[in-house]
Scaffold this active site. Structure first.
Site, PDB file in Angstrom:
ATOM      1  N   MET A   1       0.860  -1.179   0.000  1.00  0.00           N
ATOM      2  CA  MET A   1       0.000   0.000   0.000  1.00  0.00           C
ATOM      3  C   MET A   1       0.904   1.240   0.000  1.00  0.00           C
ATOM      4  O   MET A   1       2.045   1.194   0.478  1.00  0.00           O
ATOM      5  CB  MET A   1      -0.879   0.030   1.268  1.00  0.00           C
ATOM      6  CG  MET A   1      -1.968  -1.022   1.284  1.00  0.00           C
ATOM      7  SD  MET A   1      -2.961  -0.950   2.799  1.00  0.00           S
ATOM      8  CE  MET A   1      -3.835   0.607   2.596  1.00  0.00           C
TER       9      MET A   1
ATOM     10  N   GLU B   1      -6.529  -1.411  -8.118  1.00  0.00           N
ATOM     11  CA  GLU B   1      -7.019  -2.252  -7.003  1.00  0.00           C
ATOM     12  C   GLU B   1      -7.258  -3.681  -7.515  1.00  0.00           C
ATOM     13  O   GLU B   1      -8.259  -4.327  -7.160  1.00  0.00           O
ATOM     14  CB  GLU B   1      -8.287  -1.661  -6.357  1.00  0.00           C
ATOM     15  CG  GLU B   1      -8.177  -0.210  -5.908  1.00  0.00           C
ATOM     16  CD  GLU B   1      -7.192   0.044  -4.759  1.00  0.00           C
ATOM     17  OE1 GLU B   1      -6.658  -0.932  -4.190  1.00  0.00           O
ATOM     18  OE2 GLU B   1      -6.938   1.219  -4.448  1.00  0.00           O
TER      19      GLU B   1
END
Ligand SMILES: Nc1ncnc2c1ncn2[C@@H]1O[C@H](COP(=O)(O)OP(=O)(O)O)[C@@H](O)[C@H]1O
Ligand SMILES: Cc1cn([C@H]2C[C@H](O)[C@@H](COP(=O)(O)O)O2)c(=O)[nH]c1=O
Length: 214
Positions: free
Chosen positions: A11, A87
């Protein structure tokens, strides 16, 4: 030759920023892309970066068939020069197969962006399939860093400030949100294994195990 490329990392390492840059550079040269995302932090139908940039995206659900969707766009007279899927860890393995088919049968470049492993260091099913099928897996050049200064390679989840190793695989959230119920923090493997978040390391530094004796 068109390619299926998986840009992966932890992330907060700049994946969405790179997706937006690829989109910008290609559209600036007149190319037309299909932009997909799923459960972006900023909301449905968005592809957003923490640098403040965002673009509209097609929100992907489990039942979206990428191959059929791109064929429909072409059949309707549209141009599709490339596909961006952000994503991508949230995509199902069959959807990754559909993306590979877009590359092979429609000769369209596909750029997928996502984290490889979850908060337990286990592969997301979509990321696993990408590693299996991608022509190239690219690790982003900008390194996210652990609090100790080492390269961050793992994603930790915190609940109420405490690092957890059990729970649902998918919980949409963000880093640097200490007040949030569920938060995330990137760590090096050593500190991920020891459940040593920045907050815990700082608390440990303030509470020495051995008290000074006069
Ligand atoms: N205020 C800031 N100034 C400069 N760079 C920033 C700032 N905030 C975030 N960034 C950069 O943006 C990166 C996160 O980009 P983003 O595309 O949102 O990541 P990802 O999609 O991989 O989670 C950070 O690693 C950092 O390099
Ligand atoms: C580690 C981990 C992450 N998530 C979620 C949290 C975010 O919504 C996205 C990652 O987004 P980013 O743009 O790469 O920062 O994934 C999750 O659901 N489960 C996890 O284990």
């Amino acid at each position: 030759m068109p390619e299926l490329v998986f840009f992966s990392g932890t992330m907060d390492c700049g994946k969405s920023t790179l997706a937006l840059q690829i989109q910008h550079n290609r559209s600036a040269r007149g190319l037309q892309g299909m932009i997909y995302s799923r459960d972006d932090r900023e909301g449905k139908g968005k592809l957003s970066s923490r640098l403040g940039l965002a673009t509209e995206a097609i929100e992907v659900a489990d039942d979206l068939d990428f191959y059929t969707h791109v064929v429909q766009a072409l059949t309707a007279g549209g141009r599709v020069d490339y596909v961006i899927a952000d994503e991508a860890q949230f995509l199902t393995p069959p959807q990754i197969d559909q993306l590979a088919r877009v590359v092979d049968d429609l000769e369209v470049d596909v750029f997928a962006f996502g984290i490889t492993t979850d908060f337990r260091s286990k592969l997301f099913p979509g990321s696993q399939r990408l590693v299996e099928l991608a022509d190239r897996v690219e690790v982003l050049q900008v390194e996210a860093l652990c609090w100790c200064g080492a390269r961050a390679t793992h994603n930790a989840r915190t609940v109420g400030g405490q690092m957890v190793v059990e729970g649902a695989q998918v919980v949409v959230g963000d880093v640097n949100r200490p007040g949030s119920e569920v938060g995330y923090e990137v760590l090096c493997r050593r500190h991920h294994r020891r459940l040593m978040t920045a907050a815990r390391a700082s608390a440990a530094a303030l509470s020495p195990d051995v008290l000074p004796v006069d």
